[in-house]
Design a protein around this motif. Structure first.
Motif, PDB file in Angstrom:
ATOM      1  N   PRO A  12      23.241  54.903  25.243  1.00  0.00           N
ATOM      2  CA  PRO A  12      21.898  55.107  24.036  1.00  0.00           C
ATOM      3  C   PRO A  12      23.012  55.470  22.619  1.00  0.00           C
ATOM      4  O   PRO A  12      23.757  56.088  22.604  1.00  0.00           O
ATOM      5  CB  PRO A  12      21.007  56.293  24.259  1.00  0.00           C
TER       6      PRO A  12
ATOM      7  N   MET B 236      11.683  58.962  34.446  1.00  0.00           N
ATOM      8  CA  MET B 236      11.996  59.195  32.732  1.00  0.00           C
ATOM      9  C   MET B 236      13.876  59.279  33.500  1.00  0.00           C
ATOM     10  O   MET B 236      14.584  59.984  35.054  1.00  0.00           O
ATOM     11  CB  MET B 236      12.622  60.807  32.363  1.00  0.00           C
ATOM     12  N   THR B 237      14.604  58.859  32.224  1.00  0.00           N
ATOM     13  CA  THR B 237      16.311  59.473  32.566  1.00  0.00           C
ATOM     14  C   THR B 237      17.122  60.160  31.710  1.00  0.00           C
ATOM     15  O   THR B 237      16.623  60.574  30.734  1.00  0.00           O
ATOM     16  CB  THR B 237      16.861  57.401  32.339  1.00  0.00           C
TER      17      THR B 237
ATOM     18  N   SER C 248      18.918  58.854  29.544  1.00  0.00           N
ATOM     19  CA  SER C 248      18.795  58.124  28.519  1.00  0.00           C
ATOM     20  C   SER C 248      17.936  58.350  27.675  1.00  0.00           C
ATOM     21  O   SER C 248      17.864  58.275  25.792  1.00  0.00           O
ATOM     22  CB  SER C 248      19.632  56.589  28.709  1.00  0.00           C
ATOM     23  N   SER C 249      17.164  58.400  28.296  1.00  0.00           N
ATOM     24  CA  SER C 249      15.316  58.096  27.595  1.00  0.00           C
ATOM     25  C   SER C 249      15.303  59.803  26.951  1.00  0.00           C
ATOM     26  O   SER C 249      14.148  60.520  26.350  1.00  0.00           O
ATOM     27  CB  SER C 249      14.415  58.233  27.950  1.00  0.00           C
TER      28      SER C 249
ATOM     29  N   ILE D 227      16.795  59.834  23.537  1.00  0.00           N
ATOM     30  CA  ILE D 227      16.435  58.912  22.952  1.00  0.00           C
ATOM     31  C   ILE D 227      15.352  59.772  21.893  1.00  0.00           C
ATOM     32  O   ILE D 227      15.031  60.398  21.204  1.00  0.00           O
ATOM     33  CB  ILE D 227      16.039  58.133  23.324  1.00  0.00           C
ATOM     34  N   SER D 228      14.711  60.871  23.367  1.00  0.00           N
ATOM     35  CA  SER D 228      13.465  61.497  22.378  1.00  0.00           C
ATOM     36  C   SER D 228      13.830  62.836  21.479  1.00  0.00           C
ATOM     37  O   SER D 228      13.731  63.974  20.742  1.00  0.00           O
ATOM     38  CB  SER D 228      12.253  62.299  23.936  1.00  0.00           C
TER      39      SER D 228
END
Length: 161
Positions: free
Chosen positions: A32, A111-112, A114-115, A118-119
């Motif tokens: 990300p 969810m990962t 990475s996610s 990003i959040s």
């Protein structure tokens, strides 16, 4: 930190290991933007470097996230904290704990890492003031002895910050 003060963690399940190895490969192929995974041989704890997005209050500032994975990841959320010094932010406590619903009640196995990253970056980027949460001192005082943020009963009432 000595192992005696660390909460005892169970080894990752086979499902968690497989999932994390897959996420790690995906991360290496497509990390990300704004994040760097510091490579260690510990699959259960990731250290991730975060660089504040351009044009935000945190532009070019670098912070570190520590991500600890529970035995039953991804059915259970990872514990994600900033390694102090944590960014000054209305939802980030000085001990590094982050008040973000997806890390607790709103976690989903889809969810990962990475996610989640990003959040967190999006939460940082949307902040209009560099300040600690109003109850920072009381909260941090109550979090002695390495208490996990997952033991906190968070109230998610402010989605504008």
């Amino acid at each position: 930190m000595t192992s005696s003060s660390a909460p005892s963690r169970k080894a990752l399940s086979k499902i968690a290991c497989n999932r994390l190895q897959k996420e790690l490969v995906e991360w290496q192929v497509n990390p990300p933007a704004g994040f760097k995974h510091k490579v260690t041989d510990n699959l259960q704890r990731w250290i991730i470097e975060v660089v504040g997005a351009a044009g935000t209050l945190y532009a070019n500032e670098t912070y570190q996230l520590q991500v600890d994975f529970p035995e039953h990841y991804p059915m259970e959320a990872p514990q994600v904290i900033f390694i102090p010094p944590a960014p000054l932010h209305p939802h980030i406590y000085s001990n590094g704990h982050i008040c973000l619903d997806i890390l607790y009640d709103s976690w989903s196995p889809a969810m990962t890492v990475s996610s989640v990253c990003i959040s967190i970056l999006s939460m940082l980027s949307s902040s209009v003031a560099k300040q600690r949460p109003a109850d920072n001192d009381r909260y941090v005082k109550n979090c002695k002895n390495g208490r996990s943020p997952k033991e906190t009963r968070w109230w998610f009432h402010d989605d504008k910050v």
